[in-house]
Structure formats: structure tokens, C-alpha cells
Design an enzyme around this catalytic site. Structure first.
Site, mmCIF file in Angstrom:
data_model
loop_
_atom_site.group_PDB
_atom_site.id
_atom_site.type_symbol
_atom_site.label_atom_id
_atom_site.label_comp_id
_atom_site.label_asym_id
_atom_site.label_seq_id
_atom_site.Cartn_x
_atom_site.Cartn_y
_atom_site.Cartn_z
ATOM 1 C CE LYS A 129 -19.713 -6.405 -5.276
ATOM 2 N NZ LYS A 129 -18.089 -6.276 -4.810
ATOM 3 C CG ASP A 169 -16.914 -5.646 -7.999
ATOM 4 O OD1 ASP A 169 -16.177 -6.018 -6.938
ATOM 5 O OD2 ASP A 169 -17.190 -6.628 -8.918
HETATM 6 P P1 NDP Z 1 -11.705 -4.243 -13.206
HETATM 7 O O1 NDP Z 1 -12.931 -4.023 -14.194
HETATM 8 O O2 NDP Z 1 -10.724 -3.119 -13.110
HETATM 9 O O3 NDP Z 1 -10.852 -5.284 -13.858
HETATM 10 C C1 NDP Z 1 -11.317 -6.524 -14.178
HETATM 11 C C2 NDP Z 1 -10.344 -7.340 -14.840
HETATM 12 O O4 NDP Z 1 -10.581 -8.855 -14.648
HETATM 13 C C3 NDP Z 1 -10.074 -7.049 -16.412
HETATM 14 O O5 NDP Z 1 -8.828 -7.498 -16.591
HETATM 15 C C4 NDP Z 1 -10.910 -8.072 -17.081
HETATM 16 O O6 NDP Z 1 -10.722 -8.512 -18.262
HETATM 17 C C5 NDP Z 1 -10.773 -9.265 -16.084
HETATM 18 N N1 NDP Z 1 -12.258 -10.024 -16.199
HETATM 19 C C6 NDP Z 1 -13.613 -9.694 -15.801
HETATM 20 N N2 NDP Z 1 -14.271 -10.664 -15.966
HETATM 21 C C7 NDP Z 1 -13.865 -11.540 -16.509
HETATM 22 C C8 NDP Z 1 -14.323 -12.844 -16.807
HETATM 23 N N3 NDP Z 1 -15.466 -13.074 -16.904
HETATM 24 N N4 NDP Z 1 -13.224 -13.786 -17.530
HETATM 25 C C9 NDP Z 1 -11.921 -13.474 -17.525
HETATM 26 N N5 NDP Z 1 -11.312 -12.272 -17.233
HETATM 27 C C10 NDP Z 1 -12.475 -11.305 -16.550
HETATM 28 O O7 NDP Z 1 -12.151 -4.695 -11.971
HETATM 29 P P2 NDP Z 1 -11.291 -4.832 -10.471
HETATM 30 O O8 NDP Z 1 -9.773 -5.058 -10.752
HETATM 31 O O9 NDP Z 1 -11.840 -3.889 -9.573
HETATM 32 O O10 NDP Z 1 -11.731 -6.190 -9.984
HETATM 33 C C11 NDP Z 1 -11.131 -7.598 -10.133
HETATM 34 C C12 NDP Z 1 -11.526 -8.642 -9.197
HETATM 35 O O11 NDP Z 1 -11.407 -8.225 -7.811
HETATM 36 C C13 NDP Z 1 -13.305 -8.842 -9.044
HETATM 37 O O12 NDP Z 1 -13.494 -10.122 -8.494
HETATM 38 C C14 NDP Z 1 -13.817 -7.668 -8.220
HETATM 39 O O13 NDP Z 1 -14.837 -8.398 -7.505
HETATM 40 C C15 NDP Z 1 -12.666 -7.767 -6.857
HETATM 41 N N6 NDP Z 1 -12.703 -7.181 -5.921
HETATM 42 C C16 NDP Z 1 -12.501 -5.533 -6.434
HETATM 43 C C17 NDP Z 1 -12.213 -4.744 -5.647
HETATM 44 C C18 NDP Z 1 -11.999 -3.314 -5.789
HETATM 45 O O14 NDP Z 1 -11.838 -2.380 -5.160
HETATM 46 N N7 NDP Z 1 -12.054 -2.821 -7.294
HETATM 47 C C19 NDP Z 1 -12.228 -4.884 -3.960
HETATM 48 C C20 NDP Z 1 -12.258 -6.443 -3.783
HETATM 49 C C21 NDP Z 1 -12.254 -7.302 -4.676
HETATM 50 P P3 NDP Z 1 -11.526 -7.674 -19.363
HETATM 51 O O15 NDP Z 1 -11.093 -6.365 -19.822
HETATM 52 O O16 NDP Z 1 -11.329 -8.704 -20.746
HETATM 53 O O17 NDP Z 1 -12.995 -7.777 -19.060
HETATM 54 O O1 2IT Z 2 -15.659 -6.672 -3.467
HETATM 55 C C1 2IT Z 2 -15.377 -5.569 -2.679
HETATM 56 O O2 2IT Z 2 -14.928 -5.570 -1.844
HETATM 57 C C2 2IT Z 2 -15.351 -4.355 -3.610
HETATM 58 N N1 2IT Z 2 -15.623 -4.411 -4.808
HETATM 59 C C3 2IT Z 2 -14.899 -3.087 -2.955
HETATM 60 C C4 2IT Z 2 -16.436 -2.579 -1.887
HETATM 61 C C5 2IT Z 2 -16.353 -1.141 -1.647
HETATM 62 O O3 2IT Z 2 -17.257 -1.006 -1.148
HETATM 63 O O4 2IT Z 2 -15.146 -0.601 -1.552
#
Ligand code: NDP
Ligand code: 2IT
Length: 448
Positions: A129, A169
Site C-alpha cells: 500500500k 484508493d
Molecule cells: P474515493 O476517494 O473515490 O471516495 C471516498 C469517499 O469517502 C468520499 O465520499 C469521501 O468524502 C469519503 N471519505 C474519505 N475520507 C473520509 C473521512 N476521513 N471521513 C468521512 N468520509 C470520508 O475513494 P474510494 O471510493 O475508492 O474508497 C472508499 C473506501 O473503499 C476506502 O476505505 C478505500 O480504502 C476502500 N477501497 C477502495 C477500493 C477501490 O478500488 N477504489 C478497493 C477496496 C477498498 P470526501 O469527498 O468528503 O473526502
Molecule cells: O483497498 C484496495 O483493495 C484497493 N484500494 C485496490 C487495490 C488495487 O490494487 O486494485
């Protein structure tokens, strides 16, 4: 739950001493060690091989300066990270988080969980990561590009398609991956699958954008089916409004549910008619605006300041898709009181240990992050395969593979939980099944 096994107590004490001031990391390790209690009883050979002592320590941690010049000509300095956690079953693989809250403890907790998640996908990927405390919010495209180029100017020497393959992420989407890929290609003079989540014109996989949210719903659907339930006609609350939340909303709706709420770090929207996803995509993916703007075009919906209030909305199924520790004990109790019967995690570690206790002691179906959100990295693995073979699969082909993978992940969690006398505890099942594959590989490769 407190650890009882003396060996595991010792491992945890060492972790706490070595990593003081990193509560998220210690939380993630504690959860896994608790799940491994029945495994160490049965597998003294793994203890003998020092597998767990080695597993909790990252193979390599890289911290670097990221200087860049903002639109006013002023120098800005951020801190960059890449933790190459474990390469026992494949190249390091995991996303890059860009958020002001990022520090080494966040990257280590995410990298540690990634080891087990990637193992569960059935694909050959190790855990890693990275990220930075850079905040993309409110920055111009030029500023984001200069930051990404500077970040990659250091990172490129540590990664490679057979060594370490970063992805998106929080805060890192297609735009950031594009800028980073361009800089890597220029510095290394090499066009390869060194990053996943790339644009479709330069090696990205169809369905990667949708994969985490879709995969979350496929996993959840399996969990519901195994317990005589389904998404059909259910009310769903989803936190966040980013990549994962948007595509979870789409798939849950396609599976017959009504999603009534979404949020960001400022507050949440409630639309009793069901969220208008086209409007959310336009707001978030095209205009990069705040979720509260939704109510300007949907006057029947309401906006409430403060993000934790979203868990007070009555629902059948909750899908936390924002960030770590967003559901605490009080929020979990509120969900139970209002009739919620399933919580499945799109975000990484969104539930505090106390919240998880509330789920388990109230018979809530609980889909842990490592298993439930593994569809994103699994599809990244499929992107790596396509890049290596120099071909691209159709959306339907990738989506079908994703569905098979999520079914197999649910099966692994379910079977491991049963095998260790913890039927229905998919968290223990995910930790045990994810661990065993990595542990066998570490033992076979000797003390490295
Ligand atoms: P994005 O940046 O696309 O969206 C993040 C969302 O979460 C936004 O709505 C954001 O709001 C909110 N958010 C982020 N930080 C905070 C915080 N500290 N408090 C409250 N709300 C918060 O990210 P993703 O959708 O990609 O990721 C969301 C989650 O999913 C994370 O935990 C990530 O690790 C996990 N994840 C993502 C994957 C991927 O493929 N993208 C894969 C597996 C897990 P704001 O705009 O206000 O910051
Ligand atoms: O938390 C996760 O699994 C991710 N943000 C996706 C990682 C990846 O390599 O696609």
C-alpha cells in the site's frame, strides 16, 4: 475480545512496542491475531517457522519527499509512502491513498490487510500500500499532475510489473493513475502494466471502475443467499459517495434494493424515493462537487451536516464505503435497534472493534472488508493478466470472472469459519483462509 494464546500475546506486545503511535495498524493486527487463535493451536509447524512473527513486519517501507510547485508558483512539500508488506504469493499489490490524514500507520494498516485480501482473491498477488498526505480536493488539474509526476519520480525506482503494482484508493482515481503512468513510462522508457486502474485507451481493464462496488454487492448477495435472504425490496444505506459507494449503489439497485442515503466527510443526503444515481455520477465524477449539491436538483431529498448521522437512518442493509472506523459502537447499536440485519464493508476497516462486537453478538450478518471489498484488487489482478498477455477482455468477460471470484471468496470464508468451529463468523473465516495460503508459502520459502 482479548487474546488468550501466550505466543500470540507475545507477538502483539512486540507489535505494540515497535509501532507505538499507530493505533489503526495495531487495531488491524489485533483483529487478525484474535482470529488466528484456533489456527496456532492446530498448526504448531507455522509457529515453529516463525510465520506470524515475520508476517506482522513489512518486508520494506519507503518514505520520501514529494516537492511540487502550486499554481501560485509556491513550493509545496508532501510526504510519500510505499509499504511493500509481503511478497510470499506474488508481487506487492495495493492502492495509493491521497488524503491529508495519511501517515505511516494508515499505510501499514492498509498494507497488512491487503495481504489477506489479495490471498482470498485466488490470484497471485502479494500485499502492499502507499500514498501521501497530499489533499487533491480543491487542487487544479495542473497541481494534481505536478504532484503525481513528482510522486512517481521517486516511486518509479521501487516498483515494476513483476515487483510492485500500485493502483487507486481514496483520492486516487483514473486522473491520478493516468498522470502517474505517463511519468513512469517516461522515466523507465517502458510501457508495462505497472499500475492498474489505467484508462481504457492505455491498458486499463473494462469493469475495473465498477469492480469494488459491484464485487461488494456480489459478495453480500452470496452472504444473504446463504442465510435465506436477498437484496430484493430491501432498504440500503451506503456511506461515502466516491468510487466504491457509487458502484455499490448501482449494483444494489440492479439487484432490487432501494438505496436511500449517501454521504461525504461533511454530511449525508437522504432520498426516500431512492438515490438518483445519474445525478450523483454527474456531481461526483464529472463536476467533482460536494454531495450536498444533490438537494438543489432533488428538493424532495434532505441534506444533514455531519457524516456519522447516516447510521441513524433505518435500513435493512448497511454498506459502509467511506473510510476506517466510520461506524463506532453507538452507530452499530443504532443500526441494530432500527432493524438492520446485514453490514458489509466496501471501505477498509470501517467498523471499530466495539462495533464488530455489536454485530456478532446481535446475529447481524457481517461481511468483513478483506473479503467483501476484494473485487477491486481482484479485477486489478485481471488487468495485470490482460496486460501481460497483451489482450483485453470484454466487460461481460471481466464481470463474469469477478462474480466467480466473489462467490469463491464467500465460500472460502464460510468454509474456514465452519472448519474452525466458528460458523457464520465470516470475519474469522476471511482472516483464517487468507492467512493459511500466505503462511504455507512463507513456510515453504524458508526464513526470508
Ligand atoms: P474515493 O476517494 O473515490 O471516495 C471516498 C469517499 O469517502 C468520499 O465520499 C469521501 O468524502 C469519503 N471519505 C474519505 N475520507 C473520509 C473521512 N476521513 N471521513 C468521512 N468520509 C470520508 O475513494 P474510494 O471510493 O475508492 O474508497 C472508499 C473506501 O473503499 C476506502 O476505505 C478505500 O480504502 C476502500 N477501497 C477502495 C477500493 C477501490 O478500488 N477504489 C478497493 C477496496 C477498498 P470526501 O469527498 O468528503 O473526502
Ligand atoms: O483497498 C484496495 O483493495 C484497493 N484500494 C485496490 C487495490 C488495487 O490494487 O486494485
Amino acid at each position: 475480545m482479548a487474546l488468550k494464546n501466550d505466543y500470540l500475546i507475545g507477538v502483539l506486545e512486540t507489535v505494540k512496542k515497535r509501532n507505538a503511535g499507530e493505533p489503526e495498524f495495531i487495531q488491524a493486527v489485533s483483529e487478525v491475531l484474535e482470529s488466528l487463535e484456533p489456527v496456532v493451536e492446530r498448526r504448531p509447524d507455522l509457529v515453529e517457522a516463525g510465520v506470524i512473527d515475520r508476517l506482522v513486519e513489512p518486508e520494506r517501507q519507503i518514505i520520501f519527499r514529494v516537492p511540487w510547485v502550486d499554481d501560485n508558483g509556491k513550493t509545496q512539500v508532501n510526504r510519500g509512502f510505499r509499504v511493500q508488506y509481503n511478497s510470499a504469493i506474488g508481487p506487492y499489490k495495493g492502492g495509493l491513498r491521497l488524503h491529508p490524514s495519511v501517515y505511516i500507520g494508515i499505510i501499514k494498516f492498509l498494507g497488512f490487510e491487503q495481504i489477506f485480501k489479495n490471498s482470498l482473491t485466488t490470484l497471485p498477488m502479494g500485499g502492499g500500500k502507499g500514498g501521501s498526505d497530499f489533499d487533491p480536493k480543491g487542487k487544479s488539474d495542473g497541481e494534481v499532475m505536478r504532484f503525481c509526476q513528482s510522486f512517481m519520480t521517486e516511486l518509479y525506482r521501487h516498483i515494476g510489473p513483476d515487483c510492485d503494482v500500485p493502483a487507486g484508493d481514496i483520492g486516487t482515481g483514473a486522473r491520478e493513475i493516468g498522470y502517474m503512468f505517463g511519468q513512469y513510462k517516461r522515466l523507465q522508457n517502458e510501457f508495462s502494466g505497472v499500475l492498474t486502474g489505467k484508462g481504457l485507451t492505455f491498458g486499463g481493464s473494462l469493469a475495473r471502475t465498477e469492480a469494488t462496488g459491484f464485487g461488494l454487492c456480489y459478495f453480500t448477495n452470496e452472504m444473504l443467499k446463504a442465510n435465506g435472504k436477498s437484496f430484493e425490496g430491501k432498504t440500503v444505506v451506503i456511506s461515502g459517495s466516491g468510487n466504491v459507494a457509487i458502484y455499490a449503489t448501482q449494483k444494489a439497485t440492479e439487484l432490487g434494493a432501494k438505496v436511500v442515503a449517501l454521504s461525504d466527510s461533511n454530511g449525508y443526503i437522504y432520498d426516500e424515493n431512492g438515490i438518483d444515481l445519474a445525478a450523483v455520477k454527474q456531481l461526483k465524477e464529472v463536476e467533482r462537487k460536494r454531495i450536498k449539491e444533490y438537494v438543489t436538483t432533488h428538493p424532495n431529498a434532505t441534506y444533514t451536516e455531519g457524516c456519522s448521522g447516516i447510521w441513524s437512518i433505518p435500513c435493512d442493509i448497511a454498506l459502509p464505503c467511506a473510510t476506517q472506523n466510520e461506524i463506532n459502537k453507538a452507530s452499530a447499536e443504532l443500526l441494530v435497534k432500527n432493524g438492520c440485519f446485514a453490514v458489509s464493508e466496501g471501505a477498509n476497516m470501517p467498523s471499530t472493534p466495539e462495533a464488530i462486537e455489536v454485530y456478532l453478538s446481535n446475529g447481524i450478518l457481517y461481511g468483513p472488508a478483506k473479503a467483501a471489498n476484494a473485487g477491486g484488487v481482484a479485477t486489478s489482478g485481471l488487468e495485470m493478466s490482460q496486460n501481460s498477455a497483451r489482450l483485453s477482455w470484454t466487460f461481460e468477460e471481466v464481470d463474469a470472472k469477478l462474480q466467480d471470484i466473489m462467490k469463491s471468496i464467500f465460500k472460502s470464508c464460510d468454509e474456514a469459519a465452519k472448519e474452525y468451529g466458528l460458523e457464520g463468523n465470516y470475519m474469522a473465516g476471511a482472516n483464517i483462509a487468507g492467512f493459511l495460503k500466505v503462511a504455507e508459502a512463507m513456510k515453504a520459502q524458508g526464513c526470508v
